[in-house]
Design a protein around this motif. Sequence first.
Motif, short mmCIF file in Angstrom:
data_model
loop_
_atom_site.label_atom_id
_atom_site.label_comp_id
_atom_site.label_asym_id
_atom_site.label_seq_id
_atom_site.Cartn_x
_atom_site.Cartn_y
_atom_site.Cartn_z
N GLU A 17 0.82 -1.21 0.00
CA GLU A 17 0.00 0.00 0.00
C GLU A 17 0.86 1.26 0.00
N ASN A 18 2.02 1.20 0.66
CA ASN A 18 2.93 2.34 0.74
C ASN A 18 3.40 2.79 -0.64
N PHE A 19 3.53 1.84 -1.58
CA PHE A 19 3.92 2.15 -2.94
C PHE A 19 2.70 2.41 -3.82
N ALA A 20 1.64 1.64 -3.61
CA ALA A 20 0.44 1.78 -4.44
C ALA A 20 -0.18 3.17 -4.32
N GLN A 21 -0.08 3.78 -3.14
CA GLN A 21 -0.69 5.10 -2.94
C GLN A 21 -0.01 6.19 -3.76
N LEU A 22 1.18 5.90 -4.29
CA LEU A 22 1.91 6.90 -5.07
C LEU A 22 1.23 7.21 -6.41
N LEU A 23 0.28 6.36 -6.82
CA LEU A 23 -0.42 6.60 -8.08
C LEU A 23 -1.94 6.65 -7.89
N TYR A 24 -2.38 6.72 -6.66
CA TYR A 24 -3.80 6.78 -6.35
C TYR A 24 -4.32 8.19 -6.66
N ARG B 57 -3.86 -9.20 -0.73
CA ARG B 57 -3.79 -8.09 -1.68
C ARG B 57 -2.94 -8.35 -2.92
N THR B 58 -2.07 -9.35 -2.89
CA THR B 58 -1.08 -9.55 -3.96
C THR B 58 -1.69 -9.60 -5.36
N PRO B 59 -2.76 -10.38 -5.61
CA PRO B 59 -3.32 -10.40 -6.98
C PRO B 59 -3.78 -9.03 -7.46
N LEU B 60 -4.30 -8.22 -6.54
CA LEU B 60 -4.77 -6.88 -6.91
C LEU B 60 -3.59 -5.96 -7.21
N TYR B 61 -2.50 -6.10 -6.45
CA TYR B 61 -1.30 -5.30 -6.74
C TYR B 61 -0.77 -5.64 -8.13
N GLU B 62 -0.85 -6.89 -8.51
CA GLU B 62 -0.39 -7.29 -9.84
C GLU B 62 -1.27 -6.67 -10.94
N LYS B 63 -2.57 -6.63 -10.70
CA LYS B 63 -3.47 -5.98 -11.66
C LYS B 63 -3.19 -4.48 -11.74
N MET B 64 -2.88 -3.87 -10.60
CA MET B 64 -2.54 -2.45 -10.60
C MET B 64 -1.27 -2.21 -11.40
N ASN B 65 -0.32 -3.13 -11.28
CA ASN B 65 0.91 -2.99 -12.03
C ASN B 65 0.66 -3.08 -13.53
N ARG B 66 -0.25 -3.98 -13.93
CA ARG B 66 -0.59 -4.08 -15.35
C ARG B 66 -1.27 -2.80 -15.83
#
Length: 573
Positions: free
Chosen positions: A479-486, A518-527
């Motif tokens: 989440e700490n990295f994902a929020q950088l593009l939220y 959360r891992t599968p969702l992080y992978e979708k976010m990366n795509r």
Amino acid sequence: MIGEVNASAQSNKVLNVAFEAPDDGFDMVKTYNYYSGNIAEAIFEPLLKYDYLARPVVLVPNTIEAMPKIEQEGKVYTFKIKRGIHFSNDAAFKGKKRELVAQDYIYSIQRILDPANRSPTYSFIDGKILGGDEAVANAKKTGKFNYDAQIAGLKAIDPYTLQIKLTRPDYNFQYILAYVTFGATAKEVVAFYGNKIAQHPVGTGPYQISKYVPRSKIELIANPNYRGFVWNFKSTGTAWDNQLVKEMSGKKMPQIGKVSVSIIEEEQSRWLAFKTGQLNFDKLTSNAVPQALDGNKLKPDMQKQGIKLYPNKDAEITYTMFNMQDPIVGGTSLEKIALRRAISMSYNQAESIKQLYQGQAVKAEMFLPEGVSGFNPNYKSSIGYNPLLANKLLDRFGYKKAADGYRNLPNGKPLTLKINTENSSKSVIQSELWKKNLDAIGIRVEFKVSNFADNLKEAMQCKYMMWGGAWIADYPEGENFAQLLYGPNSGQGNLSCYQSKAYDALYKQATALQPKQRTPLYEKMNRQIEADNPWIIHSTRLRNWLIHAEVQGYKTHPMMNTSWQYLDIQPTK
């Protein structure tokens, strides 16, 4: 008023270190400048901290008597604050000793919530504190945050008991509370210094600022009001840890009376300062790798000087950001996405690692690094180095070449990229790499040379075209990295000012789950990142720390940036 040095710290023990870029003050509510954070970690104290040696990382009490009582499946956290902890002496306290209380932590969280502060840390607690959203909405409506109004999720049950209630279960929340921005802040200090608070940090931690020359020099001395601690950490079984335990066990900390931080942006100057003993330890600069290392080992002449090598792979990624609001590279039309995709495919990551880092980095495949929950070592990016395909893509979407070999925009006007950079030898190398790679696909580029702090300010205002960045984990969850593009974090944590309904929906879905789910969702976010290209994901650096023989107790930590309070300096032969 500075006062006397802490009883265990010795004024003749001076630690000399360097930052490779300037801070922008120490009010961490308003910045996430890495160098500001280094100083702030030595001054401010969150409720929790990390065990210095334990790996994987382990949280331990900091200003609290024991780990928090967690109820309602992770929705309610109760903390008992130690009595007798005091802030460092400051004029704001009018000559009185100021004790730490629960309300100081509530005030710190309120400052993060306050929309006027535009805190890049707001995303850490967005939608999580019971009643927090209502307080934010009311502040936006009235134009002022009401610090006196009760927030349901923030309660001082008594002066030393803090209770935080969340909107949903989150066992990850205690890691967030260990981040430096959640360190205790005294309300009267903020009131006393007003808009100059960033230059006057006052905390309960082991050090306090004694001298501050912006973008040049920072000096800290041991806080005489700090309670201290005994160095009593357990080895993980490595030879390095065993030596630390042998050197340090039983010492009252901090031992070092003064920390002197010099801002040295130029790599060669920093390397010379280390070699001549002007710095006690430093990261090995990339241009000095051939001088210091033979493969992965220190060269014999370095070993003879007693210099120690601590190699470390940071929980970080480096990347280039596109400003998604920029009229040239921003936007979500197909031709804009094609332009960003082509630029991404033009960048030779392998050559960059070789030239920029002298091989001391590894290519990053996803936006989460190793050591952070959600990282998948088997994930492979769909975007690779392919200048041939990049050229075809630009041709396909109307970026035609003019007589000089450089491309125009689809409307026929000249296409010129503008990349923000810094004044250092490493930045020069990176600019040369960009020029070479972009020439290969027929795109002009200009470089705007400034400094890290000013470039960060421009990015926070979405007023740039392209800029390179790095993110080092604040806590060990994706989440700490994902929020950088939220999307809602645009101009705060989201420096690309990226807006994507698909990405945001995945982010909300992920943060509503327990970390392990959360891992599968992080992978979708990366795509989704690969589809839209707000970032070019580059690499994770391998940091080789060189430590002079007089320094004892040194070990890097995946989450903590500052280790000064754990170190000692002893004379050597």
